[in-house]
Design an enzyme around this catalytic site. Structure first.
Site, PDB file in Angstrom:
ATOM      1  N   HIS A  61      38.773  24.287  44.406  1.00 17.73           N
ATOM      2  CA  HIS A  61      39.465  25.523  44.010  1.00 17.73           C
ATOM      3  C   HIS A  61      40.639  25.763  44.942  1.00 17.73           C
ATOM      4  CE1 HIS A  61      39.010  29.588  41.937  1.00 17.73           C
ATOM      5  NE2 HIS A  61      39.995  29.808  42.798  1.00 17.73           N
ATOM      6  N   HIS A  63      45.003  26.670  44.982  1.00 19.30           N
ATOM      7  CA  HIS A  63      46.215  27.084  44.277  1.00 19.30           C
ATOM      8  C   HIS A  63      47.368  26.235  44.803  1.00 19.30           C
ATOM      9  CE1 HIS A  63      44.274  30.584  42.373  1.00 19.30           C
ATOM     10  NE2 HIS A  63      43.531  30.594  43.480  1.00 19.30           N
ATOM     11  N   LYS A 155      40.299  26.970  33.499  1.00 16.97           N
ATOM     12  CA  LYS A 155      39.920  28.147  34.279  1.00 16.97           C
ATOM     13  C   LYS A 155      39.960  29.377  33.382  1.00 16.97           C
ATOM     14  CE  LYS A 155      41.110  31.145  38.124  1.00 16.97           C
ATOM     15  NZ  LYS A 155      41.934  31.376  39.324  1.00 16.97           N
ATOM     16  N   ARG A 162      41.793  42.404  35.728  1.00 17.09           N
ATOM     17  CA  ARG A 162      43.048  41.654  35.542  1.00 17.09           C
ATOM     18  C   ARG A 162      42.880  40.500  34.566  1.00 17.09           C
ATOM     19  NH1 ARG A 162      43.600  40.000  41.663  1.00 17.09           N
ATOM     20  NH2 ARG A 162      41.372  39.691  41.209  1.00 17.09           N
ATOM     21  N   HIS A 194      36.426  32.417  37.335  1.00 17.00           N
ATOM     22  CA  HIS A 194      36.702  33.417  38.368  1.00 17.00           C
ATOM     23  C   HIS A 194      35.832  34.632  38.058  1.00 17.00           C
ATOM     24  CE1 HIS A 194      39.137  36.385  40.712  1.00 17.00           C
ATOM     25  NE2 HIS A 194      38.764  37.172  39.708  1.00 17.00           N
ATOM     26  N   ASP A 284      39.687  28.312  48.106  1.00 21.99           N
ATOM     27  CA  ASP A 284      40.658  29.212  47.474  1.00 21.99           C
ATOM     28  C   ASP A 284      42.009  29.108  48.181  1.00 21.99           C
ATOM     29  OD1 ASP A 284      41.474  30.955  45.502  1.00 21.99           O
ATOM     30  OD2 ASP A 284      40.507  32.726  46.345  1.00 21.99           O
TER      31      ASP A 284
END
Length: 399
Positions: A61, A63, A155, A162, A194, A284
């Site tokens: 995981h 970004h 994902k 959100r 998530h 993350d």
């Protein structure tokens, strides 16, 4: 070729002191002694005397292109670099989008994933983001999985204000699309979920598993290490049904009043229930860690996830919680390798596997050396294998 000598090897199972021969990105031999002088051609020697030798970390995981943005354009987190991963022992990673799929795109993520592969790290990605229908590159989740080599799943966000507000039929249809695409492309086919803080938690997953008979193991719920009853109980119940549940790692000790558990604490809880093999850890990295005001209407601060959190939690699990290293390594090696379809190449040290490995100083529990696909990426805490635009920058590991 490369010979690593005198290391105490954990595969993650403890194998004792061994020498390891590496060539062509693979582990060629593991023996009590390998003499470099009798090997053909030029051979490099890495002396790991007094070091622990373990598999490279698999971080499911990250970004890659940066996360954040919830506090305005100035809070968009920069892209990750390959030295951030290598210096923290990550040799394989899975990239994904976060809250912001407006100024970030699947196209950008695909390009960054392939850049990491070109630079010497093993990288995969998930299509989609928080929302449903999922943003894609080809027009559908299934087509992304079938026709884009690094795409291994999708994902989605649940229980988050959100994220999307979908029903069981929507989620079951997505799961079926992923299952079919996985069969066609011979890929693992996962849905990383998530998990937000809303009270429904993972209710929707239980509903489609029971009502539509979707296999639970297609889901990888993440951010599940929170204090309190419902989400913890749901995560452990899904683990019993075959899910791997993913705990987000911390970079430092948590305050007593934190709503989160450390990944190490959650792993110990799972271990007590016989479910340690169903837990993975992820960093993350590149994701934003927003600090909200009391009613969560405005962000008042922003932190950033880092790959260094993986080693912090491993240290905590071994040296504070007393979990044997061979068990503590599982959430970072064998378990993610299994869910990402890499069990025949990653996550363990044995002949024929990819030569992704780390040396760790048992006294300081710091990473000294990193080998990725057979090449030395970090030597004596200095990053040698850098990204295209990183040359000349200071990429040493600082204690």
């Amino acid at each position: 070729m490369l010979v690593i000598q005198n290391a105490e090897v954990f595969s993650p199972a403890p194998l004792g002191k061994l020498d390891i021969l590496v060539g062509g990105a693979k582990i060629l031999a593991m023996e009590p002694h390998i003499d470099p002088a009798v090997l053909p051609g030029e051979t490099e020697v890495l002396d790991a005397r007094g070091m622990l030798l373990v598999p490279g970390f698999i971080d499911g995981h990250q970004h890659f292109t940066g996360g954040g943005g919830e506090g305005g354009f100035q809070t968009r987190v920069p892209e990750l670099t390959i030295s951030m991963n290598f210096s923290n022992g990550v040799t394989t990673a899975v990239g994904l989008l976060g809250t912001d799929s407006l100024t970030r795109s699947i196209e950008n993520l695909y390009a960054k994933t392939q850049a990491f592969n070109a630079e010497g790290m093993t990288a995969f990605m998930l299509t989609g983001a928080y929302w449903h229908p999922s943003p894609t590159l080809t027009g559908s989740v299934a087509r992304d999985m079938v026709f884009l080599q690094p795409v291994i799943g999708v994902k989605l966000a649940l229980a988050d204000s959100r994220g999307p507000h979908i029903d069981a039929k929507d989620l079951a249809a997505l799961a079926s699309d992923v299952q079919v695409a996985a069969l066609v492309a011979n890929k693992p086919g996962i849905i990383t979920v998530h998990t937000g803080i809303r009270t429904q938690g993972l209710d929707l997953i239980f509903e489609i598993v029971e009502q539509f008979e979707i296999r639970a193991s297609i889901f990888v719920p993440t951010h599940i290490n929170r204090k309190g009853g419902k989400l913890t109980s749901q995560a452990l119940a899904l683990a019993e049904k075959g899910c791997v549940v993913d705990a987000t790692c911390s970079q430092a000790p948590l305050e007593p009043d934190s709503p989160r558990l450390t990944a190490a604490d959650f792993a110990c809880m799972a271990r007590d229930n016989g479910l340690l093999g169903q837990v993975s850890f992820s960093s993350d990295a590149g994701g934003s860690m927003p600090i909200w005001n009391q009613d969560r209407s405005r962000i008042i601060g922003m932190g950033v996830g880092m790959p260094s959190s993986l080693l912090f939690e491993l240290d905590l699990l071994v040296n504070k919680k007393g979990v044997p290293l061979e068990q503590a390594l599982m959430p970072l090696t064998t378990t993610p390798a299994r869910i990402y379809g890499l069990e025949n190449s990653k996550g363990a040290l044995r002949v024929g596997m990819d030569a992704d490995l780390l040396t760790i100083d048992p006294a300081s529990f710091e990473i000294r050396d990193v080998v990725a696909l057979g090449s030395v990426a970090v030597r004596n805490k200095i990053v040698e294998k850098k990204g295209y635009f990183e040359h000349g920058s200071d990429t040493s590991i600082h204690a």
